[in-house]
Design an enzyme around this catalytic site. Structure first.
Site, mmCIF file in Angstrom:
data_model
loop_
_atom_site.group_PDB
_atom_site.id
_atom_site.type_symbol
_atom_site.label_atom_id
_atom_site.label_comp_id
_atom_site.label_asym_id
_atom_site.label_seq_id
_atom_site.Cartn_x
_atom_site.Cartn_y
_atom_site.Cartn_z
ATOM 1 N N TRP A 149 -27.140 -67.614 -78.486
ATOM 2 C CA TRP A 149 -26.928 -69.000 -78.033
ATOM 3 C C TRP A 149 -28.220 -69.712 -77.669
ATOM 4 O O TRP A 149 -28.213 -70.910 -77.459
ATOM 5 C CB TRP A 149 -25.980 -69.023 -76.821
ATOM 6 C CG TRP A 149 -26.375 -68.041 -75.752
ATOM 7 C CD1 TRP A 149 -25.853 -66.795 -75.559
ATOM 8 C CD2 TRP A 149 -27.411 -68.177 -74.760
ATOM 9 N NE1 TRP A 149 -26.493 -66.146 -74.520
ATOM 10 C CE2 TRP A 149 -27.452 -66.986 -74.006
ATOM 11 C CE3 TRP A 149 -28.307 -69.198 -74.438
ATOM 12 C CZ2 TRP A 149 -28.349 -66.783 -72.958
ATOM 13 C CZ3 TRP A 149 -29.200 -68.998 -73.392
ATOM 14 C CH2 TRP A 149 -29.216 -67.793 -72.665
ATOM 15 N N ASN A 150 -29.343 -69.001 -77.539
ATOM 16 C CA ASN A 150 -30.520 -69.698 -76.987
ATOM 17 C C ASN A 150 -31.203 -70.629 -77.985
ATOM 18 O O ASN A 150 -31.747 -71.662 -77.598
ATOM 19 C CB ASN A 150 -31.509 -68.706 -76.345
ATOM 20 C CG ASN A 150 -32.037 -67.683 -77.303
ATOM 21 O OD1 ASN A 150 -31.495 -67.499 -78.384
ATOM 22 N ND2 ASN A 150 -33.098 -67.006 -76.923
ATOM 23 N N LYS A 173 -21.764 -65.124 -87.837
ATOM 24 C CA LYS A 173 -21.018 -65.230 -86.584
ATOM 25 C C LYS A 173 -21.963 -65.749 -85.503
ATOM 26 O O LYS A 173 -22.852 -65.043 -85.049
ATOM 27 C CB LYS A 173 -20.442 -63.882 -86.138
ATOM 28 C CG LYS A 173 -19.428 -64.113 -85.025
ATOM 29 C CD LYS A 173 -19.342 -63.002 -84.000
ATOM 30 C CE LYS A 173 -20.307 -63.077 -82.869
ATOM 31 N NZ LYS A 173 -20.162 -64.163 -81.914
ATOM 32 N N PRO A 174 -21.762 -67.001 -85.088
ATOM 33 C CA PRO A 174 -22.636 -67.541 -84.043
ATOM 34 C C PRO A 174 -22.156 -67.105 -82.661
ATOM 35 O O PRO A 174 -21.044 -66.588 -82.522
ATOM 36 C CB PRO A 174 -22.470 -69.053 -84.207
ATOM 37 C CG PRO A 174 -21.063 -69.212 -84.696
ATOM 38 C CD PRO A 174 -20.760 -67.983 -85.528
ATOM 39 N N ALA A 175 -22.974 -67.325 -81.654
ATOM 40 C CA ALA A 175 -22.576 -66.994 -80.279
ATOM 41 C C ALA A 175 -21.435 -67.922 -79.849
ATOM 42 O O ALA A 175 -21.379 -69.091 -80.251
ATOM 43 C CB ALA A 175 -23.769 -67.164 -79.353
ATOM 44 N N SER A 227 -29.266 -59.334 -77.528
ATOM 45 C CA SER A 227 -29.761 -58.415 -76.505
ATOM 46 C C SER A 227 -30.052 -57.026 -77.093
ATOM 47 O O SER A 227 -29.444 -56.622 -78.091
ATOM 48 C CB SER A 227 -28.717 -58.281 -75.404
ATOM 49 O OG SER A 227 -27.534 -57.749 -75.941
ATOM 50 N N GLU A 248 -33.599 -58.511 -83.919
ATOM 51 C CA GLU A 248 -34.543 -59.240 -83.055
ATOM 52 C C GLU A 248 -33.962 -59.157 -81.667
ATOM 53 O O GLU A 248 -32.986 -59.847 -81.354
ATOM 54 C CB GLU A 248 -34.637 -60.712 -83.467
ATOM 55 C CG GLU A 248 -35.192 -60.945 -84.846
ATOM 56 C CD GLU A 248 -36.680 -60.679 -84.936
ATOM 57 O OE1 GLU A 248 -37.324 -60.417 -83.897
ATOM 58 O OE2 GLU A 248 -37.184 -60.710 -86.066
ATOM 59 N N LEU A 249 -34.533 -58.299 -80.818
ATOM 60 C CA LEU A 249 -33.885 -58.015 -79.535
ATOM 61 C C LEU A 249 -34.677 -58.592 -78.365
ATOM 62 O O LEU A 249 -35.425 -59.537 -78.521
ATOM 63 C CB LEU A 249 -33.669 -56.500 -79.426
ATOM 64 C CG LEU A 249 -32.988 -55.880 -80.656
ATOM 65 C CD1 LEU A 249 -32.842 -54.378 -80.508
ATOM 66 C CD2 LEU A 249 -31.619 -56.509 -80.909
ATOM 67 N N CYS A 282 -36.544 -65.073 -75.908
ATOM 68 C CA CYS A 282 -36.924 -63.661 -75.920
ATOM 69 C C CYS A 282 -38.432 -63.470 -75.921
ATOM 70 O O CYS A 282 -38.919 -62.436 -75.488
ATOM 71 C CB CYS A 282 -36.274 -62.936 -77.097
ATOM 72 S SG CYS A 282 -36.504 -63.795 -78.635
ATOM 73 N N GLU A 383 -35.650 -58.212 -68.523
ATOM 74 C CA GLU A 383 -35.882 -59.554 -69.058
ATOM 75 C C GLU A 383 -35.165 -60.554 -68.134
ATOM 76 O O GLU A 383 -33.978 -60.400 -67.853
ATOM 77 C CB GLU A 383 -35.271 -59.581 -70.457
ATOM 78 C CG GLU A 383 -35.567 -60.807 -71.247
ATOM 79 C CD GLU A 383 -35.026 -60.697 -72.679
ATOM 80 O OE1 GLU A 383 -33.967 -60.069 -72.879
ATOM 81 O OE2 GLU A 383 -35.668 -61.244 -73.580
HETATM 82 P P1 ADP Z 1 -26.990 -62.583 -75.043
HETATM 83 O O1 ADP Z 1 -27.274 -61.675 -73.893
HETATM 84 O O2 ADP Z 1 -28.131 -63.406 -75.505
HETATM 85 O O3 ADP Z 1 -25.691 -63.328 -74.955
HETATM 86 P P2 ADP Z 1 -25.729 -60.770 -76.852
HETATM 87 O O4 ADP Z 1 -26.423 -59.634 -77.505
HETATM 88 O O5 ADP Z 1 -24.650 -60.490 -75.880
HETATM 89 O O6 ADP Z 1 -26.889 -61.615 -76.260
HETATM 90 O O7 ADP Z 1 -25.141 -61.764 -77.946
HETATM 91 C C1 ADP Z 1 -25.788 -62.056 -79.154
HETATM 92 C C2 ADP Z 1 -24.738 -62.190 -80.249
HETATM 93 O O8 ADP Z 1 -24.086 -60.935 -80.391
HETATM 94 C C3 ADP Z 1 -23.637 -63.195 -79.940
HETATM 95 O O9 ADP Z 1 -23.245 -63.821 -81.152
HETATM 96 C C4 ADP Z 1 -22.538 -62.320 -79.399
HETATM 97 O O10 ADP Z 1 -21.261 -62.899 -79.544
HETATM 98 C C5 ADP Z 1 -22.686 -61.103 -80.282
HETATM 99 N N1 ADP Z 1 -22.109 -59.867 -79.725
HETATM 100 C C6 ADP Z 1 -21.949 -59.508 -78.450
HETATM 101 N N2 ADP Z 1 -21.388 -58.289 -78.355
HETATM 102 C C7 ADP Z 1 -21.171 -57.851 -79.628
HETATM 103 C C8 ADP Z 1 -20.629 -56.671 -80.217
HETATM 104 N N3 ADP Z 1 -20.190 -55.662 -79.469
HETATM 105 N N4 ADP Z 1 -20.586 -56.585 -81.560
HETATM 106 C C9 ADP Z 1 -21.040 -57.589 -82.326
HETATM 107 N N5 ADP Z 1 -21.563 -58.723 -81.836
HETATM 108 C C10 ADP Z 1 -21.641 -58.865 -80.508
#
Ligand code: ADP
Length: 479
Positions: A149-150, A173-175, A227, A248-249, A282, A383
């Site tokens: 989402w950032n 698949k977006p956030a 993340s 990209e974590l 990040c 972080e």
């Molecule tokens: P943030 O901490 O920045 O929200 P996330 O890693 O939780 O980071 O989210 C990044 C993306 O990964 C989002 O699109 C989120 O919906 C997706 N996401 C979160 N959990 C899962 C999962 N278990 N499997 C696949 N995608 C996921």
């Protein structure tokens, strides 16, 4: 309030079970819109569509693919205000910053429209005279992209543009916090005329969509930004079908100012690297190591600059620091400040959040400067993803390099010096994928972005960024 649809096989469709995700404005708590909350069934359909489209898309000429991308590039520029406004409403960043992100996002489309035509194979001299060795680069197949989402626009185009340029088809698949920006980009993909099935977008249950993507053999590549925690889960799931993955974590960037730095440039760079997107980046600096002899001056200068920041709704004129995306991010940042203060840090500026100021629906936090910071504080390990500047001092170059590298993260690092020799020494010694030397904002479409260690795998951007979407095929010809 508008209900949006997902995009599969060139069609806009609702969720089959009619469930929806409510998208809210982090500055006001108001509803921005609704998007479908889909799961396995729709994700499978999106993969079917991408798989069916792959054969013809991957055999179009590079020049044809480039032309579609050029169309998308121009459409992004024409629609930048509209997309940016949507982004500010669902993500919170100030409008000018959102416009900047759309331009940055368009920059990836432009770069890969150019790079599409520069995917070269090789001919290698063979050791037998009746043999010829050819090396081809071919599209890897259906690609799934999971985005955060950032940077709701740029994190999509940074994946979409090289994937499509390489000849791959996609499921995105977006956030769930920022899906409307993604839907608007899909709308422009449709207008650009990409054939049906080439790009598909699903919104909804992350876990279910993730599992469906990861267990489907037809998806040959996952590209993920998010993340480290979720990245590790996906990396594990990729094993099942030996999917190619780019990750990209998270990061925990050190920012170093040596005593031979131009202090004003260092202060500008520190603020640029920290406060963009309210610190929810990040590559944001998370630890500020300032050499002993200049630390007091650095703190004074930062303090005076922080007074110029106006926190608020990013759609309002003059606001240059928006809200944090949601309560969990807000709570984490507050926890980092609290923990630091409990362990002896001093708040030099800010420190207050909207919760402390009375109940506003937004998640605002003042830019915050901390001194007397020590390595045992939470903020030095995790972080932060917020507008907090923890300052520590150091004595020698050797010492600061060791402290800077002492983390499992390895995404970005920054340092300031006017010494040429030091700039070379330190940039080579830092264990980070991106190093800014006297530069607080190094990200750009032309350069490879990515991390060492637990910050990820692979690179996005630059000519390197298309590599992750290509397979290498060796053709041995006997004549
Ligand atoms: P943030 O901490 O920045 O929200 P996330 O890693 O939780 O980071 O989210 C990044 C993306 O990964 C989002 O699109 C989120 O919906 C997706 N996401 C979160 N959990 C899962 C999962 N278990 N499997 C696949 N995608 C996921």
């Amino acid at each position: 309030m508008k209900s949006y649809k997902i995009y599969i096989d060139g069609q806009w469709i609702e969720s089959m079970n009619k469930e929806q995700i409510t998208v809210t404005n982090p500055a006001t708590g108001e509803v921005v819109g609704y998007v479908p909350k889909v799961g396995e069934t729709e994700t499978k359909k999106a993969i079917d569509a991408a798989n069916n489209a792959f054969k013809s898309w991957s055999t179009t000429t590079a020049s044809e693919r480039a032309n579609y991308l050029w169309k998308l590039y121009h459409l992004l520029l024409e629609n930048k205000e509209d997309i940016a406004r949507t982004m500010t409403m669902e993500q919170g960043k100030p409008l000018q910053e959102a416009i900047g992100e759309v331009m940055y996002a368009a920059g990836f489309v432009q770069w890969y429209a150019e790079e599409a035509r520069r995917v070269y194979g090789e001919t290698i001299p063979a050791s037998k005279e009746n043999k010829r060795i050819r090396v081809l680069k071919q599209a890897v197949g259906v690609v799934a992209a999971i985005t955060p989402w950032n940077f709701p626009a740029a994190m999509i185009t940074r994946k979409l543009a090289p994937a499509l340029a390489a000849g791959c088809t996609m499921v995105i698949k977006p956030a769930s916090q920022t899906p409307i920006t993604a839907i608007k980009i899909m709308d422009l993909c449709e207008k650009a005329g990409f054939p049906k099935g080439v790009v598909n977008l699903v919104t909804g249950n992350a876990n279910e969509i993730g599992k469906t993507i990861m267990s489907d053999f037809r998806v040959r590549k996952l590209t993920f930004t998010g993340s480290t925690e979720v990245g590790k889960i996906l990396m594990g799931q990729a094993g099942e079908t030996v999917k190619r993955i780019s990750l990209e974590l998270g990061g925990h960037a050190p920012f170093i100012a040596f005593e031979d730095a131009d202090l004003d440039k260092a202060v500008t760079g520190a603020l640029a690297s920290k406060l963009r997107n309210c610190g929810q980046v990040c590559v944001a600096s998370n630890r500020f190591y300032i050499q002993e002899s200049i630390v007091d001056k650095f703190i004074e200068k930062i303090k005076s600059k922080l007074a110029d920041y106006r926190v608020g709704n990013g759609l309002e004129e003059g606001v240059n620091l928006g809200p944090l995306i949601d309560e969990s991010v807000y709570n984490k940042v507050e926890k980092h400040i609290e923990d630091a203060v409990n362990k002896g840090a001093k708040i030099e500026f800010g420190g207050k959040g909207s919760k402390a100021e009375g109940n506003t629906p937004g998640h605002f936090l003042q830019p915050t400067l901390l001194s007397n910071v020590t390595e045992d504080m939470l903020i030095m390990k995790e972080e932060t993803f917020g507008p907090v500047i923890p300052v520590l001092s150091f004595k020698s170059e050797e010492e600061v390099i060791e402290r800077a590298n002492n983390t499992n993260y390895g995404l970005a690092a920054y340092f300031y010096t006017e010494s040429l020799a030091r700039s070379i020494r330190v940039s080579e010694a830092l264990d980070y994928g991106i190093v800014g030397v006297n530069d607080g904002s190094p990200s750009t479409p032309e350069a490879p972005f990515g991390g060492f260690k637990e910050s990820g795998l692979g690179r996005e951007g630059g000519h390197h960024g298309i590599e992750g979407f290509l397979e290498t095929k060796y053709v041995s010809v006997q004549i």
